[in-house]
Scaffold this active site. Structure first.
Site, PDB file in Angstrom:
ATOM      1  N   ALA A 498       0.831  -1.195   0.000  1.00 28.68           N
ATOM      2  CA  ALA A 498       0.000   0.000   0.000  1.00 28.68           C
ATOM      3  C   ALA A 498       0.867   1.246   0.000  1.00 28.68           C
ATOM      4  O   ALA A 498       2.043   1.203   0.365  1.00 28.68           O
ATOM      5  CB  ALA A 498      -0.923   0.000   1.225  1.00 28.68           C
ATOM      6  N   SER A 499       0.272   2.356  -0.417  1.00 29.64           N
ATOM      7  CA  SER A 499       0.941   3.655  -0.429  1.00 29.64           C
ATOM      8  C   SER A 499       2.270   3.554  -1.181  1.00 29.64           C
ATOM      9  O   SER A 499       2.285   3.295  -2.380  1.00 29.64           O
ATOM     10  CB  SER A 499       1.135   4.149   1.008  1.00 29.64           C
ATOM     11  N   GLY A 500       3.403   3.730  -0.495  1.00 30.47           N
ATOM     12  CA  GLY A 500       4.691   3.630  -1.167  1.00 30.47           C
ATOM     13  C   GLY A 500       4.946   2.256  -1.749  1.00 30.47           C
ATOM     14  O   GLY A 500       5.654   2.115  -2.758  1.00 30.47           O
TER      15      GLY A 500
END
Length: 701
Positions: A498-500
């Site tokens: 997730a995200s990065g």
């Protein structure tokens, strides 16, 4: 998805499309999942044209996860996975968009085997002869025919180890799955004995283990499990075992699923800390722990959605592999039986036995080189067999058996780059607060070395990361794009990407995830703590002299003024727009289309597939199959997987030192005891521990 729906999904039927449709529309030849407006698919359809084939699901109107042959320029055949969802606001049968955000996708979750099944294929006759000769003349790593491989599966099962020293006490998912695959092809291994402990990993790794258990059972060999403590994850894993035993007074908890969140704003107010959090994305609740005193509606919505999917997955798997109705599963979860006799009567366990009794059972079943005792054997003969030590093969020892020795490894190489932990700038390592970290400097150096090595045909980026630094993620993303220009890269998502973690995956040619992988979270959170009130309470004074309108934006001795607050917000907005723009370009979408499914929301893998954020569902070996296709490697051609990693100079020095000791004959590994541990012929327990370390160092070198 039940069997009836699955059978309908894969049956070609005539096309029925309402709305405007152009047979030459570029979307059918797109290499990325694409959203199409004004198209409503009334039932499962099979579209043909331009060398492509696609199957659509009736319930949610998206393309099934299939490999589709696409004829591109230069007359080269490639395989590409498509995911197409129609959006027609007038049709209630398809997901609707409201207020710019995509609502929950109402589609049955797919199980581990439905997402991707590893198909067992035996080696040829001449290879079997060569393998047998190799066993006969092998001076080390001798294993008797009819042995039982003993695995202990417990804990977090990390995808990568920070150091070879960790392998002494930590069991990785790589070690377990690799040993299961080798044991399936090893004629000396007659069965698996799996001791299950409490699992703290995610459901994506549980699916990976289930898939490998199914692969092992395709050979006709048995998997026997034993557990003393467990809950829903362990029960899911046990569905793919032939027999499961438990201690008569084991602690087995089947009560349902829950998730909790903590909030520290009230605590910070009492001690004088003021968290100033700026988040971009309605569902980006990473900073809520510091800035709120209760759960937001958006966070509650996402967590409920995840719990519902996990619950449906558990219910569907029990219904499929235990032939239970979903009503029976609901009844068991709501009654929460805790008596072991009740659980046995429900069919969760074969028998209630202690571990020593199970080991005696295996001795009788697999003695005499796997043939076992015969009905005509007397009790005295059986007692004599039970008194003899049975040579289980320990997992750590079996890790040294090479796949090449079993002829399941080819010459062409695929590199594996693992991203395990929080992404940070600089060098990675172990952080006492956030655990394992992945440094951008370390990973970039590894990627550059991989790009310069001509021996690799493709690469797999294995991601198990919740994200981290936006700058570090962007640097890694840019370096992966450069590597992609030379060789194909396939992203394989584990528990969390997730995200990065999703950011760096966007640089790959193909993204593969498990149905219950946590991914997405395309958003930005920035924060600063103001200690102004705390300083006043304790009498601490700090004064700052500055030149420049925003020079003091990052000082902790006071809160933001209005100009600084707007500056802080604009920085976060710029980072969010940059993230969404790159994601949209990577996935072949417009900014508005990607923004509608971004907003910091965490999606499960099967939802991300429907939304076009990933390309296919499956585990690590699904990614290997895709990488082989992209690298023009034959479907049935074995490949060599090479782990690309860097360890500290101390670990390498220790490995070299232990190797030199063995070369002088100071360490002599020979025997196994009943527990599968390797002992010195001189009975020195210290030698045993040193030899275990040497084995594992060699595995990682």
């Amino acid at each position: 998805m039940n069997k009836e729906q699955s059978s309908r999904l894969y049956q070609p039927v005539p096309v029925q499309i309402s709305g405007n449709y152009d047979s030459n529309m570029a979307v059918w030849r797109s290499q990325r999942p694409t959203f199409v407006s004004n198209v409503t698919l009334k039932q499962p359809v099979l579209l043909r044209g331009e060398g492509t084939q696609k199957l659509f699901c009736k319930r949610c109107s998206f393309v099934a996860n299939l490999l589709v042959k696409v004829v591109r320029t230069r007359d080269l055949g490639r395989y590409q996975t498509f995911c197409l969802m129609s959006y027609n606001q007038k049709d209630p049968s398809v997901p609707q968009v409201r207020e710019g955000f995509v609502n929950n996708i109402n589609c049955n979750i797919i199980g581990a085997i439905q997402a991707h099944r590893m198909s067992y294929k035996d080696i040829g006759f001449l290879q079997k002869v060569a393998r047998t000769l190799g066993f006969m003349f092998s001076l080390r790593r001798r294993i008797s025919r009819g042995s039982v491989l003993q695995l202990e599966i417990t804990g977090s099962l990390p995808d990568a180890l920070a150091s070879p020293l960790d392998a002494l006490s930590v069991t990785s998912i790589v070690e377990v799955t690799s040993n299961i695959r080798k044991a399936a092809h090893d004629p000396r291994i007659a069965a698996l004995f799996v001791k299950l402990g409490p699992l703290s990993c995610g459901y994506a790794k549980v699916a990976e283990l289930c898939r490998h258990f199914d692969y092992f059972r395709q050979t006709g060999k048995k998997i026997i499990g034993y557990m003393e403590i467990g809950s829903e994850k362990e029960i899911l894993l046990s569905l793919f075992m032939d027999e499961l035993y438990a201690a008569p007074e084991a602690g087995i908890s089947i009560r349902g699923f829950k998730v909790s969140a903590t909030f520290l704003k009230g605590l910070f107010q009492k001690i004088g800390l003021e968290p100033q959090v700026e988040r971009l994305g309605v569902y980006k609740f990473a900073g809520d722990q510091f800035s709120r005193t209760a759960m937001s509606n958006e966070q509650r919505e996402v967590l409920k959605n995840i719990l519902q999917a996990v619950y449906e997955n558990f219910r569907n798997e029990l219904s499929t592999y235990r032939n239970w109705s979903q009503e029976n599963v609901d009844q068991v979860l709501n009654s929460a039986p805790f008596q072991m006799s009740d659980l046995k009567n429900l069919g969760f366990f074969t028998e209630l036995k202690y571990e020593s009794e199970v080991l005696d059972l295996l001795k009788l079943r697999y003695c005499r080189r796997g043939k076992g005792v015969s009905p005509s054997d007397s009790m005295e003969t059986k007692e004599k067999i039970l008194r003899k030590p049975f040579r289980f093969v320990n997992s750590k020892y079996y890790s040294r058996v090479k796949a090449k020795q079993l002829f399941i490894e080819g010459k062409r190489k695929i590199g594996v780059i693992r991203v395990n932990g929080t992404i940070v700038s600089g060098d990675g390592g172990e952080n006492p607060l956030i655990g394992s970290t992945v440094g951008s400097n370390t990973l970039v150096s590894l990627i550059r070395q991989a790009a310069e090595n001509p021996k690799f045909d493709a690469f797999i980026l294995r991601v198990d990361s919740p994200g981290g630094s936006a700058l570090a993620s962007d640097i890694i993303w840019a370096e992966l794009l450069r590597l992609r220009q030379k060789k194909p890269i396939v992203a394989s998502m584990s528990d969390v990407a997730a995200s990065g973690g999703y950011y760096i995956s966007m640089a790959c040619n193909h993204i593969c995830c498990e149905p219950l992988t946590l991914t997405g979270s395309i958003g930005v959170v920035t924060a600063k703590f103001s200690l102004e009130n705390l300083y006043k309470k304790i009498g601490f004074v700090k004064e700052t002299v500055s030149i420049g309108r925003y020079a003091e934006v990052d000082i902790e001795s006071r809160s933001f003024n209005e100009d600084e607050r707007q500056y802080f917000k604009n920085n976060a907005l710029h980072a969010y727009q940059n993230f969404v723009s790159k994601a949209a370009k990577s996935r072949g979408k417009t900014y508005e289309e990607l923004d509608s499914v971004a907003q910091g929301r965490v999606w499960l893998g099967f939802e991300a597939l429907q939304l076009g954020l990933v390309d296919s569902c499956g585990g690590f070996w699904k990614a290997v199959e895709v990488a082989k296709v992209l690298a023009n490697i034959g479907e049935h051609e074995n490949v060599q997987l090479v782990e690309l990693r860097r360890f500290s100079w101390f670990s390498r020095l220790a490995a070299s030192f232990l190797s030199s000791l063995e070369s002088f004959g100071l360490l002599l590994p020979k025997y196994h005891n009943t527990q599968g541990l390797r002992l010195s012929p001189f009975g020195d327990e210290n030698i045993k521990a040193v030899m275990e370390a040497l084995d594992l160092f060699r595995t990682f070198m």
